[in-house]
Design a protein around this motif. Structure first.
Motif, PDB file in Angstrom:
ATOM      1  N   LEU A  26      12.816  25.670  16.277  1.00 27.95           N
ATOM      2  CA  LEU A  26      12.006  25.474  15.214  1.00 27.95           C
ATOM      3  C   LEU A  26      11.982  23.726  14.926  1.00 27.95           C
ATOM      4  O   LEU A  26      10.988  23.098  14.589  1.00 27.95           O
ATOM      5  CB  LEU A  26      12.470  26.047  13.912  1.00 27.95           C
ATOM      6  N   LEU A  27      13.149  23.146  15.317  1.00 27.16           N
ATOM      7  CA  LEU A  27      13.078  21.902  15.200  1.00 27.16           C
ATOM      8  C   LEU A  27      12.320  21.021  16.259  1.00 27.16           C
ATOM      9  O   LEU A  27      11.550  20.120  15.874  1.00 27.16           O
ATOM     10  CB  LEU A  27      14.741  21.480  15.554  1.00 27.16           C
ATOM     11  N   SER A  28      12.244  21.698  17.551  1.00 26.85           N
ATOM     12  CA  SER A  28      11.442  21.228  18.418  1.00 26.85           C
ATOM     13  C   SER A  28       9.892  21.390  18.150  1.00 26.85           C
ATOM     14  O   SER A  28       8.941  20.541  18.558  1.00 26.85           O
ATOM     15  CB  SER A  28      11.688  22.002  19.789  1.00 26.85           C
ATOM     16  N   LEU A  29       9.756  22.333  17.332  1.00 26.78           N
ATOM     17  CA  LEU A  29       8.019  22.407  17.026  1.00 26.78           C
ATOM     18  C   LEU A  29       7.936  21.427  15.441  1.00 26.78           C
ATOM     19  O   LEU A  29       6.676  21.357  14.917  1.00 26.78           O
ATOM     20  CB  LEU A  29       7.742  23.742  16.218  1.00 26.78           C
ATOM     21  N   GLY A  30       8.994  20.832  14.905  1.00 22.64           N
ATOM     22  CA  GLY A  30       8.660  19.935  13.811  1.00 22.64           C
ATOM     23  C   GLY A  30       8.973  20.688  12.255  1.00 22.64           C
ATOM     24  O   GLY A  30       8.810  19.892  11.487  1.00 22.64           O
ATOM     25  N   ILE A  31       9.592  21.823  12.628  1.00 19.72           N
ATOM     26  CA  ILE A  31      10.005  22.375  11.210  1.00 19.72           C
ATOM     27  C   ILE A  31      11.527  22.091  10.908  1.00 19.72           C
ATOM     28  O   ILE A  31      12.101  22.679  11.672  1.00 19.72           O
ATOM     29  CB  ILE A  31      10.011  24.026  11.422  1.00 19.72           C
ATOM     30  N   LEU A  32      11.816  20.989  10.326  1.00 18.19           N
ATOM     31  CA  LEU A  32      13.135  20.766   9.959  1.00 18.19           C
ATOM     32  C   LEU A  32      13.185  20.501   8.438  1.00 18.19           C
ATOM     33  O   LEU A  32      12.095  19.860   7.774  1.00 18.19           O
ATOM     34  CB  LEU A  32      13.469  19.734  10.828  1.00 18.19           C
ATOM     35  N   ALA A  33      14.432  20.102   7.987  1.00 14.14           N
ATOM     36  CA  ALA A  33      14.617  19.785   6.431  1.00 14.14           C
ATOM     37  C   ALA A  33      13.738  18.465   6.310  1.00 14.14           C
ATOM     38  O   ALA A  33      13.902  17.591   6.862  1.00 14.14           O
ATOM     39  CB  ALA A  33      15.985  19.842   6.051  1.00 14.14           C
ATOM     40  N   GLY A  34      12.923  18.459   5.031  1.00 14.82           N
ATOM     41  CA  GLY A  34      12.105  17.151   4.485  1.00 14.82           C
ATOM     42  C   GLY A  34      10.987  16.948   5.146  1.00 14.82           C
ATOM     43  O   GLY A  34      10.272  16.411   4.432  1.00 14.82           O
ATOM     44  N   GLU A  35      10.674  17.982   5.977  1.00 17.84           N
ATOM     45  CA  GLU A  35       9.091  17.901   6.363  1.00 17.84           C
ATOM     46  C   GLU A  35       8.307  18.694   5.766  1.00 17.84           C
ATOM     47  O   GLU A  35       8.507  19.817   5.320  1.00 17.84           O
ATOM     48  CB  GLU A  35       9.050  18.424   8.102  1.00 17.84           C
ATOM     49  N   ASP A  36       6.937  18.283   5.622  1.00 17.08           N
ATOM     50  CA  ASP A  36       6.145  18.830   4.847  1.00 17.08           C
ATOM     51  C   ASP A  36       5.558  20.179   5.830  1.00 17.08           C
ATOM     52  O   ASP A  36       5.514  19.904   6.899  1.00 17.08           O
ATOM     53  CB  ASP A  36       4.664  18.007   4.720  1.00 17.08           C
ATOM     54  N   ILE A  37       5.259  21.250   5.135  1.00 21.78           N
ATOM     55  CA  ILE A  37       4.706  22.443   5.713  1.00 21.78           C
ATOM     56  C   ILE A  37       3.630  23.164   4.685  1.00 21.78           C
ATOM     57  O   ILE A  37       3.824  23.030   3.668  1.00 21.78           O
ATOM     58  CB  ILE A  37       5.960  23.396   6.013  1.00 21.78           C
ATOM     59  N   GLU A  38       2.547  23.540   5.385  1.00 26.65           N
ATOM     60  CA  GLU A  38       1.591  24.242   4.560  1.00 26.65           C
ATOM     61  C   GLU A  38       1.385  25.787   5.245  1.00 26.65           C
ATOM     62  O   GLU A  38       1.182  25.822   6.335  1.00 26.65           O
ATOM     63  CB  GLU A  38       0.237  23.496   4.613  1.00 26.65           C
ATOM     64  N   VAL A  39       1.200  26.761   4.351  1.00 26.32           N
ATOM     65  CA  VAL A  39       0.698  27.965   4.932  1.00 26.32           C
ATOM     66  C   VAL A  39      -0.812  28.082   4.882  1.00 26.32           C
ATOM     67  O   VAL A  39      -1.450  28.006   3.999  1.00 26.32           O
ATOM     68  CB  VAL A  39       1.169  29.177   3.732  1.00 26.32           C
ATOM     69  N   ARG A  40      -0.978  28.201   6.218  1.00 21.31           N
ATOM     70  CA  ARG A  40      -2.594  27.993   6.614  1.00 21.31           C
ATOM     71  C   ARG A  40      -3.125  29.757   6.368  1.00 21.31           C
ATOM     72  O   ARG A  40      -4.226  29.670   5.570  1.00 21.31           O
ATOM     73  CB  ARG A  40      -2.625  28.076   7.929  1.00 21.31           C
ATOM     74  N   ARG A  41      -2.465  30.622   6.814  1.00 19.41           N
ATOM     75  CA  ARG A  41      -2.913  32.079   6.767  1.00 19.41           C
ATOM     76  C   ARG A  41      -1.933  32.984   7.015  1.00 19.41           C
ATOM     77  O   ARG A  41      -0.902  32.818   7.682  1.00 19.41           O
ATOM     78  CB  ARG A  41      -4.268  32.273   7.369  1.00 19.41           C
ATOM     79  N   LYS A  42      -1.920  34.271   6.239  1.00 17.19           N
ATOM     80  CA  LYS A  42      -1.041  35.140   6.282  1.00 17.19           C
ATOM     81  C   LYS A  42      -1.640  36.393   6.711  1.00 17.19           C
ATOM     82  O   LYS A  42      -2.436  36.927   6.275  1.00 17.19           O
ATOM     83  CB  LYS A  42      -0.253  35.582   5.003  1.00 17.19           C
ATOM     84  N   GLN A  43      -1.081  36.903   8.143  1.00 17.06           N
ATOM     85  CA  GLN A  43      -1.975  38.070   8.856  1.00 17.06           C
ATOM     86  C   GLN A  43      -1.194  39.495   8.224  1.00 17.06           C
ATOM     87  O   GLN A  43      -0.284  39.457   8.079  1.00 17.06           O
ATOM     88  CB  GLN A  43      -1.456  37.858  10.394  1.00 17.06           C
ATOM     89  N   LYS A  44      -2.035  40.405   8.377  1.00 16.00           N
ATOM     90  CA  LYS A  44      -1.652  41.799   7.885  1.00 16.00           C
ATOM     91  C   LYS A  44      -0.568  42.143   8.642  1.00 16.00           C
ATOM     92  O   LYS A  44       0.435  43.032   8.461  1.00 16.00           O
ATOM     93  CB  LYS A  44      -2.827  42.858   7.816  1.00 16.00           C
ATOM     94  N   GLN A  45      -0.432  41.811   9.966  1.00 19.23           N
ATOM     95  CA  GLN A  45       0.487  42.339  10.869  1.00 19.23           C
ATOM     96  C   GLN A  45       1.741  41.686  10.711  1.00 19.23           C
ATOM     97  O   GLN A  45       2.765  41.643  11.459  1.00 19.23           O
ATOM     98  CB  GLN A  45      -0.001  42.307  12.206  1.00 19.23           C
ATOM     99  N   GLY A  46       2.089  40.675   9.786  1.00 21.38           N
ATOM    100  CA  GLY A  46       3.267  40.163   9.558  1.00 21.38           C
ATOM    101  C   GLY A  46       3.206  38.862   9.900  1.00 21.38           C
ATOM    102  O   GLY A  46       4.232  38.047   9.547  1.00 21.38           O
ATOM    103  N   CYS A  47       2.411  38.157  10.861  1.00 21.20           N
ATOM    104  CA  CYS A  47       2.419  36.885  11.233  1.00 21.20           C
ATOM    105  C   CYS A  47       1.959  35.665  10.234  1.00 21.20           C
ATOM    106  O   CYS A  47       1.034  36.107   9.482  1.00 21.20           O
ATOM    107  CB  CYS A  47       1.754  36.507  12.347  1.00 21.20           C
TER     108      CYS A  47
END
Length: 76
Positions: A26-47
């Motif tokens: 996740l860190l390599s993808l840029g998902i780390l503490a302090g970073e902005d994140i936005e939910v784009r869409r939620k798929q029915k299959q859980g993704c």
């Protein structure tokens, strides 16, 4: 947790409670503490598709449940 956020909502990653290997990925993808994140869409299959550091990333619900977000109330 990230999986409880609605589409279009955003915030900052507060903490990630996952095994080290998964957290490093996740860190390599840029998902780390302090970073902005936005939910784009939620798929029915859980993704859940999120925007982090300008890229759209698909996460499984089991991973999203362990990413905790400080919601950005100014955007809701």
């Amino acid at each position: 947790p990230l999986d409880e956020m609605e589409e279009g909502n955003s915030g900052k990653v507060a903490r990630v409670t996952l095994p080290r290997e998964t957290k490093e990925r996740l860190l390599s993808l840029g998902i780390l503490a302090g970073e902005d994140i936005e939910v784009r869409r939620k798929q029915k299959q859980g993704c859940i598709s999120v925007i982090a550091v300008g890229s759209e990333i698909a996460l499984g619900r089991d991973i999203a449940k362990k990413i905790f977000i400080a919601r950005d109330s100014s955007r809701e």
